[in-house]
Design a protein around this motif. Structure first.
Motif, PDB file in Angstrom:
ATOM      1  N   GLU A 153      -8.732 -52.368 -22.172  1.00  0.00           N
ATOM      2  CA  GLU A 153      -7.852 -52.613 -21.026  1.00  0.00           C
ATOM      3  C   GLU A 153      -8.491 -52.150 -19.725  1.00  0.00           C
ATOM      4  N   MET A 154      -9.148 -50.966 -19.799  1.00  0.00           N
ATOM      5  CA  MET A 154      -9.808 -50.453 -18.600  1.00  0.00           C
ATOM      6  C   MET A 154     -10.957 -51.362 -18.186  1.00  0.00           C
ATOM      7  N   GLU A 155     -11.724 -51.836 -19.162  1.00  0.00           N
ATOM      8  CA  GLU A 155     -12.847 -52.724 -18.859  1.00  0.00           C
ATOM      9  C   GLU A 155     -12.357 -54.007 -18.189  1.00  0.00           C
ATOM     10  N   GLU A 156     -11.242 -54.551 -18.701  1.00  0.00           N
ATOM     11  CA  GLU A 156     -10.706 -55.781 -18.122  1.00  0.00           C
ATOM     12  C   GLU A 156     -10.261 -55.567 -16.681  1.00  0.00           C
ATOM     13  N   LYS A 157      -9.573 -54.440 -16.416  1.00  0.00           N
ATOM     14  CA  LYS A 157      -9.130 -54.155 -15.052  1.00  0.00           C
ATOM     15  C   LYS A 157     -10.311 -54.009 -14.102  1.00  0.00           C
ATOM     16  N   ILE A 158     -11.317 -53.284 -14.563  1.00  0.00           N
ATOM     17  CA  ILE A 158     -12.489 -53.062 -13.710  1.00  0.00           C
ATOM     18  C   ILE A 158     -13.222 -54.373 -13.450  1.00  0.00           C
ATOM     19  N   VAL A 185     -12.035 -57.444 -13.415  1.00  0.00           N
ATOM     20  CA  VAL A 185     -11.270 -58.276 -12.478  1.00  0.00           C
ATOM     21  C   VAL A 185     -11.425 -57.762 -11.051  1.00  0.00           C
ATOM     22  N   LYS A 186     -11.335 -56.463 -10.878  1.00  0.00           N
ATOM     23  CA  LYS A 186     -11.417 -55.877  -9.536  1.00  0.00           C
ATOM     24  C   LYS A 186     -12.815 -56.036  -8.946  1.00  0.00           C
ATOM     25  N   VAL A 187     -13.844 -55.890  -9.763  1.00  0.00           N
ATOM     26  CA  VAL A 187     -15.217 -56.050  -9.275  1.00  0.00           C
ATOM     27  C   VAL A 187     -15.445 -57.478  -8.774  1.00  0.00           C
ATOM     28  N   VAL A 188     -14.931 -58.469  -9.517  1.00  0.00           N
ATOM     29  CA  VAL A 188     -15.048 -59.864  -9.073  1.00  0.00           C
ATOM     30  C   VAL A 188     -14.316 -60.068  -7.756  1.00  0.00           C
ATOM     31  N   ASP A 201     -14.880 -49.276  -0.824  1.00  0.00           N
ATOM     32  CA  ASP A 201     -14.168 -48.189  -1.503  1.00  0.00           C
ATOM     33  C   ASP A 201     -12.667 -48.463  -1.537  1.00  0.00           C
ATOM     34  N   ASP A 202     -12.123 -48.974  -0.438  1.00  0.00           N
ATOM     35  CA  ASP A 202     -10.698 -49.298  -0.405  1.00  0.00           C
ATOM     36  C   ASP A 202     -10.367 -50.393  -1.416  1.00  0.00           C
ATOM     37  N   CYS A 203     -11.259 -51.393  -1.524  1.00  0.00           N
ATOM     38  CA  CYS A 203     -11.035 -52.497  -2.459  1.00  0.00           C
ATOM     39  C   CYS A 203     -11.073 -52.011  -3.909  1.00  0.00           C
ATOM     40  N   LEU A 204     -11.993 -51.105  -4.210  1.00  0.00           N
ATOM     41  CA  LEU A 204     -12.174 -50.610  -5.582  1.00  0.00           C
ATOM     42  C   LEU A 204     -11.262 -49.433  -5.917  1.00  0.00           C
ATOM     43  N   GLY A 205     -10.484 -48.989  -4.954  1.00  0.00           N
ATOM     44  CA  GLY A 205      -9.732 -47.748  -5.120  1.00  0.00           C
ATOM     45  C   GLY A 205      -8.898 -47.680  -6.380  1.00  0.00           C
ATOM     46  N   SER A 206      -8.244 -48.773  -6.779  1.00  0.00           N
ATOM     47  CA  SER A 206      -7.336 -48.731  -7.923  1.00  0.00           C
ATOM     48  C   SER A 206      -8.051 -48.575  -9.257  1.00  0.00           C
ATOM     49  N   VAL A 207      -9.359 -48.930  -9.333  1.00  0.00           N
ATOM     50  CA  VAL A 207     -10.084 -48.817 -10.610  1.00  0.00           C
ATOM     51  C   VAL A 207     -11.100 -47.683 -10.601  1.00  0.00           C
ATOM     52  N   VAL A 208     -11.443 -47.190  -9.431  1.00  0.00           N
ATOM     53  CA  VAL A 208     -12.391 -46.067  -9.376  1.00  0.00           C
ATOM     54  C   VAL A 208     -11.814 -44.855 -10.088  1.00  0.00           C
TER      55      VAL A 208
END
Length: 634
Positions: A404-409, A411-414, A430-437
């Motif tokens: 689940e974590m891999e899928e979230k990351i 999607v967010k990276v794309v 950093d703001d864009c990646l904030g939810s998965v960092v």
């Protein structure tokens, strides 16, 4: 263009050309830019080389080491000619031409032998664990090869940066499966299991403790494939297997005795948490077995060893040998039958994979007797199976969360990747990646995206710096040209020539084509000077024809200042000087003669005339001057 050169034992083995536009990784992984052999202490990704106004090398590995000038450091700001080392490798940071070829080396990539299983023999690996005076494990070395030297010298195979170690403390070697050690005449000596180690070869056993002052080095020989084989067994839990039952109606079904592989182990092998190795189970289809989890076979293999090593089993065996009373025999016939029935039920439940119920039934037996048949062994096997199921459930839950974590990351990276081409800042990323960092700040996809953004920002900064530097260099060349013009405008034509030559020799950018303008100015100056020099020569010849040798000579001197290399003018001046000397010689001798007869005033008049007609460089001009000074006439 800069270059990192890699040396092993003084021999250049690799070079890596580096550009400011990217980062470089040094280590033993195949993905590294500079691949090192899997020497002890070398991590898969050991060093990172990056540019940020200056080249910098830093340690990536948690246990990685980096040394410069004999000091252990975490990072180094590199200058040209800088040397650093990661034992046993030495590195040099150099400036080279862009077309210098890279020196290749077939670096042997790490072969992960733990990914392979060899039937019939374990995979042996030798490790040294280094503990400091506080008991902290500060180093782990995996020994490969046949000979090793331990010490404080960075060239040692086993490099230990501790002041109590000598540069070469002790030596180890392997001969025909046996490991030997000897002290190398170290300052503080070496202890082996508390005894002084001599300088003669001494045999090592797995688990031996090598001590230098208050540091301890543990020698371990392991079977590298044990954990994988055990994990493989857990993965096969769902495969069916069965135990043959006895033909007797009264006796419970005994479990089959395990069949062991005849492993030929070396003398010093430590096998890990469980030293039991069983033969791989027979295929259920071939054996005609009932559906039971395949792990039972492995548990039986281990259980057989447990059975013969447990006190209860030993007690039963001894009791049978000596004919002593068995606790079961003391039970009433009803209770004996109850024990037998309960044992059959426990055995059946175990075979069905219902391990908790099987353990409960065994507990009922043990309330009446300490053991019955293989009850102790069966109880232990049930405990292991239950714990294995718990571990498997935890692992599956952990894997689910990881997916689940891999899928979230992913999607967010794309979603955030387009920021690389929008001239965005690192803060925006950093703001864009904030939810998965927060899920995993060190995730490779997140780290890779940040590295790419950093590279984009670096390129942007480099481009701005290059533009500013270019404009600065353009202004510097223009200032040199304007200075040459000011020299020319001051009337110093001779001084203007080298000033304009400085413009031509400069390697600074020349968008205004000032170099061509400077050449034009020099040609014009030289032409004007040549005409001026010719004019002086003509004037000198006119004076010569009139008999004014002094004026002719001095005029040629002025012409020579324009071009000091004019051999024609030099020759003409020499001839005029010869004539002038002859004339002045006559006047001087007349003055000497008059002086000798007492006509001093007449003599002084002759000498004064010489000073009027001659030049200071001429011989008799100088002599006349001396005479006149003697008589106080100057």
């Amino acid at each position: 263009m800069a270059q990192v050169r890699c040396y092993l034992k003084g021999e250049l083995i690799q070079t890596l050309e580096v550009d400011q536009g990217r980062e470089y990784i040094i280590g033993r992984a195949d993905s590294c830019d500079l691949i090192l052999n899997p020497e002890p202490g070398i991590s898969r990704q050991h060093l990172k080389l990056s540019w940020n106004q200056i080249w910098r090398v830093e340690v990536l590995s948690r246990y990685g080491e980096l040394y410069t000038d004999g000091r252990k450091v975490s990072s180094i700001d590199l200058a040209l000619g800088q040397k650093f080392s990661v034992p046993p490798y030495d590195f040099e940071f150099m400036d080279v031409t862009a077309d210098q070829p890279l020196v290749p080396m077939e670096a042997s990539s790490e072969s992960d032998f733990s990914d392979k299983t060899f039937v019939g023999a374990p995979q042996i690996a030798v490790y040294l664990k280094v503990f400091n005076e506080l008991g902290d494990n500060v180093h782990i070395f995996k020994l490969e090869g046949h000979s090793w030297i331990a010490g404080r010298d960075t060239s040692c195979n086993i490099f230990i940066d501790y002041q109590k170690f000598s540069r070469k403390q002790f030596e180890m070697r392997q001969e025909e499966g046996a490991y030997m050690i000897r002290d190398l005449g170290s300052s503080n000596g070496t202890l082996l299991n508390g005894q002084a180690l001599p300088q003669e070869w001494t045999t090592l056993q797995s688990g031996d403790q090598i001590q230098v002052s208050d540091w301890v080095v543990s020698f371990e020989v392991r079977d590298e494939s044990f954990e994988q084989r055990w994990a493989g067994v857990r993965d096969l839990q769902r495969a069916p297997v069965v135990f043959e039952s006895s033909n007797s109606e009264n006796d419970p079904a005994p479990m089959n005795a395990p069949q062991y592989l005849n492993y030929q182990h070396g003398p010093n092998v430590a096998y890990g948490p469980n030293p039991c190795y069983g033969q791989p189970p027979v295929s259920p289809k071939k054996a005609g077995l009932n559906p039971v989890r395949l792990i039972i076979m492995v548990l039986v293999i281990g259980g057989a060893i447990f059975y013969f090593t447990q006190p209860a089993a030993q007690s039963e065996k001894v009791a049978q040998q000596k004919g002593s009373a068995n606790p079961f025999d003391k039970l009433s016939p009803e209770k004996q039958q109850y024990v037998k029935d309960t044992y059959r039920l426990a055995d059946s439940l175990f075979k069905q994979g219902r391990y908790e119920l099987a353990r409960q039934e065994i507990a009922k037996i043990h309330e009446l007797v300490p053991f019955f048949q293989e009850s102790k062994n069966l109880e232990q096997l049930a405990d292991v199976a239950i714990q294995t199921q718990i571990d498997q459930q935890k692992a599956e839950e952990k894997e689910r969360q990881a997916r689940e974590m891999e899928e979230k990351i992913a999607v967010k990276v794309v979603e955030c990747r387009p920021l690389l081409s929008r001239k965005a800042s690192m803060e925006a990323l950093d703001d864009c990646l904030g939810s998965v960092v927060v899920l995993n700040p060190d995730h490779p996809e997140i780290v890779n995206l940040k590295m790419k953004m950093d590279a984009v920002l670096t390129q942007r900064s480099i481009a701005a710096q290059r533009s500013a530097e270019y404009q600065s260099q353009v202004r510097r060349r223009k200032a040199i040209y304007e200075k040459a013009l000011s020299v020319l405008n001051s009337g110093d034509q001779l001084g203007a020539i080298p000033a304009f030559e400085s413009v031509i020799k400069s390697n600074l950018p020349d968008p205004e084509n000032l170099k061509a303008l400077a050449r034009r100015q020099i040609n014009q100056i030289q032409q004007a000077l040549a005409e001026s020099q010719s004019g002086f020569q003509r004037a000198a010849e006119d004076a010569y024809r009139k008999g004014d040798l002094k004026t002719a000579y001095q005029t040629l001197q002025r012409a020579l200042k324009i071009n000091a290399d004019n051999e024609v003018i030099k020759g003409r001046m020499k001839n005029i000087m010869i004539e002038l000397r002859k004339q002045m010689q006559g006047y001087y001798q007349e003055g000497i003669l008059e002086e000798s007869v007492g006509e001093v005033e007449s003599a002084k008049a002759k000498w004064k005339k010489i000073r009027e007609l001659s030049v200071p460089e001429e011989e008799y001009y100088k002599k006349s001057t001396i005479k006149l000074k003697r008589y106080g006439s100057l």
